[in-house]
Design a protein around this motif. Structure first.
Motif, mmCIF file in Angstrom:
data_model
loop_
_atom_site.group_PDB
_atom_site.id
_atom_site.type_symbol
_atom_site.label_atom_id
_atom_site.label_comp_id
_atom_site.label_asym_id
_atom_site.label_seq_id
_atom_site.Cartn_x
_atom_site.Cartn_y
_atom_site.Cartn_z
ATOM 1 N N LEU A 68 -59.723 -40.428 -22.542
ATOM 2 C CA LEU A 68 -60.300 -39.936 -23.579
ATOM 3 C C LEU A 68 -60.796 -40.365 -24.682
ATOM 4 O O LEU A 68 -62.366 -40.387 -25.029
ATOM 5 C CB LEU A 68 -59.575 -39.660 -24.406
ATOM 6 N N ARG A 69 -60.591 -42.345 -24.382
ATOM 7 C CA ARG A 69 -61.876 -42.990 -24.792
ATOM 8 C C ARG A 69 -63.223 -42.871 -24.983
ATOM 9 O O ARG A 69 -63.759 -43.047 -25.108
ATOM 10 C CB ARG A 69 -61.292 -44.706 -24.469
ATOM 11 N N VAL A 104 -55.378 -41.605 -22.255
ATOM 12 C CA VAL A 104 -55.701 -42.475 -23.171
ATOM 13 C C VAL A 104 -57.059 -42.783 -22.387
ATOM 14 O O VAL A 104 -57.723 -43.251 -23.283
ATOM 15 C CB VAL A 104 -54.665 -42.963 -23.324
ATOM 16 N N ARG A 105 -56.646 -43.824 -21.229
ATOM 17 C CA ARG A 105 -58.434 -44.118 -21.186
ATOM 18 C C ARG A 105 -59.342 -42.993 -21.075
ATOM 19 O O ARG A 105 -60.500 -43.786 -21.122
ATOM 20 C CB ARG A 105 -57.870 -44.925 -19.682
ATOM 21 N N ARG A 113 -50.510 -43.106 -20.223
ATOM 22 C CA ARG A 113 -51.957 -44.700 -20.335
ATOM 23 C C ARG A 113 -53.587 -44.155 -19.920
ATOM 24 O O ARG A 113 -54.256 -44.498 -20.679
ATOM 25 C CB ARG A 113 -51.199 -45.118 -20.071
ATOM 26 N N LYS A 126 -60.482 -40.754 -31.164
ATOM 27 C CA LYS A 126 -59.793 -42.173 -31.393
ATOM 28 C C LYS A 126 -58.450 -41.521 -32.337
ATOM 29 O O LYS A 126 -57.664 -43.035 -31.124
ATOM 30 C CB LYS A 126 -60.989 -41.959 -32.284
ATOM 31 N N CYS A 169 -55.609 -41.088 -29.980
ATOM 32 C CA CYS A 169 -55.394 -42.871 -28.682
ATOM 33 C C CYS A 169 -54.823 -43.773 -29.374
ATOM 34 O O CYS A 169 -53.636 -44.652 -28.677
ATOM 35 C CB CYS A 169 -56.902 -42.995 -28.681
#
Ligand code: SF4
Ligand code: SF4
Lengths: 370, 168, 151
Positions: A276-277, A273-274, A270, A177, A180
């Motif tokens: 991963l979140r 990252v989405r 990007r 987190k 990110c």
């Protein structure tokens, strides 16, 4: 036609590499030039050939797993994932949900790391030195997470056939987190440095065009294909390891040139990252290793399994004869097949653009030569 | 291999076109493949490309079975963007056979066939540049053939060019 | 007009320079002062191998089962043992580990049933000779002793 003399010879043969720094390893390209214009190329590869496919025939399935990390060493985790999925396919098992989510987290981190490394070296080739330091600094954060998880930074050997070897360490969620939150402003920073920079734009716009049709003919996949306007990503087309559960887009561009490939990769980071979140939010409880037994012995048969590696479609084709060692193992390396299109991309361009085009293909010579 | 028969419109179309040259249409682990006679491969690839949208040759490779009469298996893995479907075309050839090249149908086949030649010694008929891809030009033998063990693979080349003993 | 002014005043280049300038701040220093400061590696780090000894009686934990040697893809571990006539058990005599070929994959430590072989957090494995990379039992039990440097 009269004998060409020294003065009217128009063709110049220029040897680039294998020690040229911008060939990202040991790639030798023989360029035929007419003045500044490239009229033909020939790639000489194999300097890093280690016979990975032969090694596979002499190792058991478990033992071979660490070797695949050494092909595309920038994205070792993706290699491992592809291999494990291929053997699991032959064994008809599936990794437990917890393992799948952890696999997705690590692979996406690896995708960011690979793109960061690409961005730094590509910018360096073009003449922008600064991004390299920044991207490697950010990549270091990812490598730290890998190190905490499995104890190695580059050649990780993070996955095992059937799931994972290591239980998630304390604080993985927190680390991911934090990462990110940390990386998004950094990506903005790179874009600030490069996206509107006129030198960058002038060097990349309209260089190395490879249209969608040509991509398909040459079998080119990954960001190069997506920058040509084909919305195709194996994570969406044939989801594996639970990618269908995540909500993400496949960024595309339509210019089919080097600049658009840069744009696509930035957008892809990007999207990572989405993913991963979403993934760290719900790591399910449960076992991390499916029941595969100590000795891995798939039934005789063949299977081809491929994943979307950062560079394109990475496939493993395994022929099993029912023993503990693969009878034949074939790796379908995206770098090798993408490199084949180099000739088409540089033809008619300027010599100075060759470096930009090799960079934009994002090849890793360890994977080209295996 | 416990393969199950593969049925569908595509199989019917192909069978109608090629008849007895299609030896088998099966699927194993949800992966469909054709086994065809060697002389039909190129026209089948062409047919699949033009009529069924299999416009992407994913991979081309081989496997060696020294004890069989037809020593080599050739595999062509195809993908169709329009159908989102992957199939394999498989054929067996003898050691001395020279199958025709697929470069005319898929440009990808250029390097892939060179690699197969490099590793297995299968010459493709009509290929524009049938030379070794990864190994040095003067390497002897073909490493991915089964009879070679790891240790005695071209020792001579290693000693002459690198001045070291090969192997462990 | 706006675009023209942006071009004249090199706005895009100055933007980039501003990023570089921002990163001059001392809080962005990332350099590690190795070897003056030894970096801390992760707990699970796979570095130098170690053959653990039982802290209570100083005997080796290894039961000479040879599983690590069988698990190693590079075949670089050689375990020799001899049978103790009194206890009728195999006892370890020599243990050779060739770090020059090791890829630190961790398969050997996974295979060890008694956690005798372990990859530790030591990472300073360099030596001046090739022979120095082949570790015998004594070195494996004691661990490497890299030269400490003073500054
Ligand atoms: S770490 Fe891997 S290569 Fe090294 S000894 Fe252990 S099993 Fe062998
Ligand atoms: S596996 Fe462990 S106990 Fe067995 S020989 Fe190796 S180090 Fe000793």
């Amino acid at each position: 036609m009269p004998e060409p003399t020294f003065l009217d010879s128009t063709e110049l043969v220029l040897n680039m590499g294998p020690q040229h720094p911008s060939t990202h390893g040991v790639l030798r390209v023989i360029l035929k030039l007419d003045g500044e214009k490239v009229i033909g190329t020939e790639c000489v590869i194999g300097y890093l050939h280690r016979g990975v496919e032969k090694i596979a025939e002499n190792r058991t399935y478990t033992m071979f797993a660490p070797y695949v990390d050494r092909m595309d060493y920038i994205a070792a985790i993706s290699n491992g994932l592809g291999y494990c999925l291929a053997v699991e396919k032959l064994l008809k098992v599936e990794a437990p949900p917890r393992a799948q989510v952890v696999r997705v987290i690590l692979t996406e981190l690896n995708r960011i790391a690979s793109h960061l490394f690409w961005l730094g070296t590509h910018a360096l080739d073009i003449g922008a030195i600064t991004p390299l330091f920044y991207t490697l600094r950010e990549r270091e954060e990812i490598l730290k997470i890998f190190e905490d998880y499995c104890g190695a930074r580059l050649t990780t050997h993070a996955f095992r056939i059937g799931g994972l070897q290591y239980e998630v360490h304390d604080g993985l969620e927190r680390q991911v987190k934090d990462f990110c939150d940390y990386i998004v402003p950094k990506i903005d920073e790179y874009e600030e440095l490069l996206t509107n920079n006129r030198i960058w734009v002038e060097r990349l716009k309209g260089v190395g065009i490879l249209t969608a049709d040509e991509c398909k003919q040459f079998g080119v996949t990954g960001p190069v294909l997506r920058a040509a306007g084909v919305q195709w990503d194996l994570r969406k087309a044939q989801p594996y390891s639970g990618y269908e559960k995540y909500d993400f887009d496949v960024p595309i561009a339509h210019g089919a040139d080097t600049y658009d490939r840069y744009v696509v990769r930035m957008l892809e980071m990007r999207q990572c990252v989405r993913i991963l979140r979403q993934a760290v939010e719900g790591i399910p409880e449960g076992p991390i290793l499916a029941k595969v037994g100590k000795v891995i012995k798939p039934a005789a048969g063949e299977a081809y399994v491929s994943i979307e590696a950062p560079k394109g479609e990475l496939g493993y084709f395994i022929v099993s004869d029912g023993s503990t060692q693969p009878y034949r193992l074939r790796v379908r390396p995206p770098s090798l097949i993408n490199l084949q299109a180099l000739d088409r991309m540089v033809r008619g361009g300027l010599v100075a653009d060759v470096v930009a085009i090799i960079g934009t293909l994002d090849i890793v010579l360890g994977e080209v030569d295996r | 291999m416990a393969a199950t028969p593969w049925e569908g419109e595509l199989v019917n179309d192909v069978k109608r076109q090629f008849g007895a040259q299609i030896l088998e249409a099966s699927s194993y682990l949800d992966q469909n493949f054709f086994v065809v006679a060697p002389e039909a491969v190129i026209s089948l690839l062409e047919f699949l490309r033009l009529e069924a949208d299999f416009d992407y040759l994913v991979d081309l490779t081989a496997a060696h079975y020294p004890d069989r009469e037809n020593q080599f298996d050739l595999f062509y893995i195809l993908y169709s963007f329009a159908r989102n479907e992957r199939i394999r075309v498989k054929t067996s050839i003898a050691e001395t056979a020279t199958p025709s090249t697929a470069v005319g149908v898929h440009l990808t086949a250029d390097w892939l066939e060179r690699e197969v030649f490099d590793m297995f010694g299968i010459r493709f008929d009509g290929h524009p540049n049938m030379t070794r891809l990864l190994l040095p030009e003067d390497w002897q033998g073909y490493p991915l053939r089964k009879q070679k063990t790891l240790i005695d693979m071209d020792n001579r080349w290693v000693q002459e060019n690198l001045g070291i003993e090969s192997g462990q | 007009m706006k675009k023209f002014l942006r071009t004249i005043f090199l706005v895009d280049l100055l933007q980039g320079l501003w990023v570089t300038f921002r990163n001059q701040h001392p809080k962005h220093i990332y350099t590690e002062q190795y070897p003056a400061e030894r970096p801390k590696v992760a707990e699970r780090y796979r570095g130098a191998p170690r053959l653990n000894i039982n802290p209570d009686n100083g005997e080796t934990l290894c039961i000479a089962c040879n599983l690590c040697a069988l698990a190693c893809p590079e075949n670089l571990i050689v375990v020799t043992s001899e049978r103790n006539e009194q206890t009728r058990r195999k006892e370890l005599t020599e243990f050779t580990y060739d770090t020059s070929r090791c890829m630190f994959c961790g398969l050997c430590e996974d295979a060890c049933p008694v956690d005798a072989l372990e990859l530790t957090q030591d990472f300073e494995l360099a030596t001046y000779t090739r022979d120095g990379l082949i570790w015998d039992r004594q070195l494996l039990e004691e661990g490497p002793k890299p030269t400490p440097y003073r500054f």
